[in-house]
Design a protein around this motif. Structure first.
Motif, short mmCIF file in Angstrom:
data_model
loop_
_atom_site.label_atom_id
_atom_site.label_comp_id
_atom_site.label_asym_id
_atom_site.label_seq_id
_atom_site.Cartn_x
_atom_site.Cartn_y
_atom_site.Cartn_z
N TYR A 33 0.83 -1.21 0.00
CA TYR A 33 0.00 0.00 0.00
C TYR A 33 0.87 1.25 0.00
O TYR A 33 0.62 2.20 -0.77
CB TYR A 33 -0.92 -0.01 1.22
CG TYR A 33 -1.64 1.30 1.43
CD1 TYR A 33 -2.76 1.63 0.66
CD2 TYR A 33 -1.19 2.23 2.37
CE1 TYR A 33 -3.42 2.84 0.83
CE2 TYR A 33 -1.84 3.43 2.55
CZ TYR A 33 -2.95 3.73 1.78
OH TYR A 33 -3.59 4.94 1.94
N TYR A 34 1.90 1.28 0.81
CA TYR A 34 2.72 2.49 0.94
C TYR A 34 3.52 2.75 -0.34
O TYR A 34 3.70 3.90 -0.73
CB TYR A 34 3.65 2.38 2.15
CG TYR A 34 3.01 2.89 3.42
CD1 TYR A 34 3.40 4.10 3.98
CD2 TYR A 34 2.01 2.17 4.07
CE1 TYR A 34 2.82 4.58 5.15
CE2 TYR A 34 1.42 2.64 5.23
CZ TYR A 34 1.82 3.85 5.77
OH TYR A 34 1.24 4.32 6.92
N VAL A 35 4.03 1.70 -0.97
CA VAL A 35 4.77 1.89 -2.21
C VAL A 35 3.86 2.50 -3.28
O VAL A 35 4.28 3.37 -4.05
CB VAL A 35 5.38 0.57 -2.69
CG1 VAL A 35 5.96 0.71 -4.10
CG2 VAL A 35 6.48 0.11 -1.74
N GLY A 36 2.61 2.05 -3.30
CA GLY A 36 1.70 2.54 -4.32
C GLY A 36 1.10 3.90 -4.06
O GLY A 36 0.86 4.67 -5.00
N THR A 37 0.88 4.24 -2.79
CA THR A 37 0.15 5.47 -2.49
C THR A 37 0.91 6.46 -1.61
O THR A 37 0.67 7.67 -1.69
CB THR A 37 -1.19 5.13 -1.81
OG1 THR A 37 -0.92 4.46 -0.57
CG2 THR A 37 -2.04 4.25 -2.71
N GLN A 38 1.79 5.96 -0.75
CA GLN A 38 2.50 6.85 0.19
C GLN A 38 4.00 6.53 0.17
O GLN A 38 4.58 6.19 1.20
CB GLN A 38 1.94 6.69 1.62
CG GLN A 38 0.46 6.87 1.75
CD GLN A 38 0.05 8.32 1.51
OE1 GLN A 38 0.84 9.25 1.67
NE2 GLN A 38 -1.22 8.53 1.15
N LEU A 45 7.57 3.80 7.89
CA LEU A 45 6.78 2.61 8.20
C LEU A 45 7.67 1.44 8.58
O LEU A 45 7.41 0.73 9.56
CB LEU A 45 5.91 2.23 7.00
CG LEU A 45 5.17 0.89 7.11
CD1 LEU A 45 3.95 1.03 8.00
CD2 LEU A 45 4.78 0.37 5.73
N LEU A 46 8.75 1.24 7.83
CA LEU A 46 9.60 0.07 8.02
C LEU A 46 10.53 0.20 9.22
O LEU A 46 10.95 -0.81 9.79
CB LEU A 46 10.42 -0.18 6.75
CG LEU A 46 9.61 -0.60 5.51
CD1 LEU A 46 10.51 -0.61 4.29
CD2 LEU A 46 8.98 -1.96 5.72
N SER A 48 10.04 2.54 11.94
CA SER A 48 9.45 3.14 13.13
C SER A 48 9.32 2.12 14.26
O SER A 48 8.87 0.99 14.05
CB SER A 48 8.08 3.72 12.81
OG SER A 48 7.45 4.18 13.99
N PRO A 49 9.70 2.48 15.48
CA PRO A 49 9.50 1.57 16.62
C PRO A 49 8.03 1.28 16.88
O PRO A 49 7.70 0.27 17.50
CB PRO A 49 10.13 2.33 17.79
CG PRO A 49 11.05 3.34 17.18
CD PRO A 49 10.42 3.72 15.88
N ARG A 50 7.15 2.17 16.40
CA ARG A 50 5.73 1.95 16.64
C ARG A 50 5.23 0.72 15.91
O ARG A 50 4.33 0.01 16.41
CB ARG A 50 4.94 3.18 16.21
CG ARG A 50 5.22 4.42 17.04
CD ARG A 50 4.50 5.62 16.45
NE ARG A 50 5.02 5.96 15.13
CZ ARG A 50 4.52 6.92 14.35
NH1 ARG A 50 3.46 7.62 14.76
NH2 ARG A 50 5.06 7.17 13.18
N THR A 51 5.75 0.46 14.71
CA THR A 51 5.29 -0.70 13.94
C THR A 51 6.03 -1.97 14.33
O THR A 51 5.47 -3.07 14.24
CB THR A 51 5.49 -0.45 12.44
OG1 THR A 51 6.90 -0.29 12.16
CG2 THR A 51 4.76 0.81 12.00
N GLY A 52 7.29 -1.83 14.73
CA GLY A 52 8.08 -3.01 15.09
C GLY A 52 8.42 -3.90 13.91
O GLY A 52 8.84 -5.05 14.09
N LEU A 53 8.25 -3.38 12.68
CA LEU A 53 8.50 -4.21 11.51
C LEU A 53 9.98 -4.57 11.36
O LEU A 53 10.31 -5.59 10.75
CB LEU A 53 8.01 -3.50 10.24
CG LEU A 53 6.50 -3.31 10.12
CD1 LEU A 53 6.16 -2.59 8.82
CD2 LEU A 53 5.79 -4.65 10.19
#
Length: 302
Positions: A33-38, A45-46, A48-53
């Motif tokens: 989604y992020y590659v296509g729109t954001q 996204l990748l 951020s400590p909030r996502t933990g990805l």
């Protein structure tokens, strides 16, 4: 949020919710989604400590997914967007003392090559030499059009202890200083002798060619004082230049060899003199000890 982004998606809220998600597939859906729109928010996204990805994703699969978004004109477009994530993965693995995923390292090198950053490729490749296909990268860079990348290929070959291909590549590119340094680093007599033979032959052939590339345009004098030649036997270094009329040019090497020999001889003479001076004292001490143990016992007064 992904199904109804116009009404429901907001980056901060999405990252917070994704950090609590158990399903790992949601992370890969989010990347798509992020590659296509954001695309400008993909790195956040990748990493951020909030996502933990950063600690939850399958990094090899993620790199493969990012490559799939490339086009014919920009095959690494998504990897460039995710460059902070790739470097963060490598740094995290280094901090933990574990090997970085090979797919991530290859992607990092691809980005550095695409951005024309040879020093970045050199540092990364040498720091993770045994964690990816370093020989394949060296072979790839050997045919690169820029000299700086071919020098990186030589450095990688040296790191893999493939000395002869490394020195040959340096000579093909007229990188004489690199060839000399790597030959000396190899401590391989065969490699050093072959390099000396190459220099002598080039110096001889350049005698009639004023347009020859340095250092062969004037004389062979600098060639005979290189540290690599210290690995060669003096007899070999005297015969080969002598056959080509370069005895005078080889004189710096002979002077250095004689200086080293005199220094070693002086050290040996000092050691022998020290041993000789210590020998009488050691013999006297030994004789005294033997007399003590072999003297007849005195009669007891009892």
């Amino acid at each position: 949020m992904l199904d109804y982004p116009v009404a429901a998606w907001e980056h901060g809220a999405f990252c917070a919710v994704l950090g609590h998600a158990v399903d790992g597939e949601l992370g890969h859906r989010a990347i798509e989604y992020y590659v296509g729109t954001q695309p400008e928010l993909l790195a956040d996204l990748l990493t951020s400590p909030r996502t933990g990805l950063l600690s939850r994703l399958d990094h090899a699969r993620t790199v493969k997914q990012l490559r799939s978004f490339g086009t014919a004109d920009a095959p690494l477009v998504a990897l460039h967007l995710a460059s902070p994530y790739l470097h963060a993965v490598v740094d995290a693995c280094s901090a933990a003392g574990v090997p970085a995923p090979a797919a991530v390292l290859v992607a990092v090198h691809d980005l550095a090559i695409d951005a024309a950053l040879p020093e970045a490729v050199r540092q990364s490749a040498l720091a993770h030499l045994n964690e990816f296909d370093a020989a394949g990268l060296a072979q790839r860079l050997t045919g690169h059009e820029e000299l700086a990348f071919r020098r990186v290929a030589a450095a990688i070959l040296a790191g893999l202890h493939r000395w002869q291909p490394c020195v040959t590549l340096c000579c093909d590119d007229a990188c004489w200083e690199d060839a000399i340094a790597f030959a000396a680093q190899s401590s391989d007599r065969a490699v050093c002798e072959r390099l000396m033979a190459f220099f002598v032959e080039r110096a001889t052939s350049a005698a009639d060619n004023e347009a020859a590339a340095p250092p062969f345009s004037s004389s062979a004098s600098p060639l005979c004082s290189f540290p690599a030649l210290s690995r060669c036997p003096p007899t070999s270094c005297s015969r080969r230049p002598g056959r080509h009329g370069l005895s005078a040019e080889a004189m710096p090497f002979f002077i250095g060899t004689m200086a080293r020999s005199e220094r070693r001889l002086a050290e040996l003479e000092a050691e022998v003199a020290l041993l000789r001076s210590a020998a009488p004292r050691a013999a006297a001490a030994t004789a005294g000890d033997q007399g003590f143990f072999t003297s007849p016992p005195t009669q007891s007064t009892f």
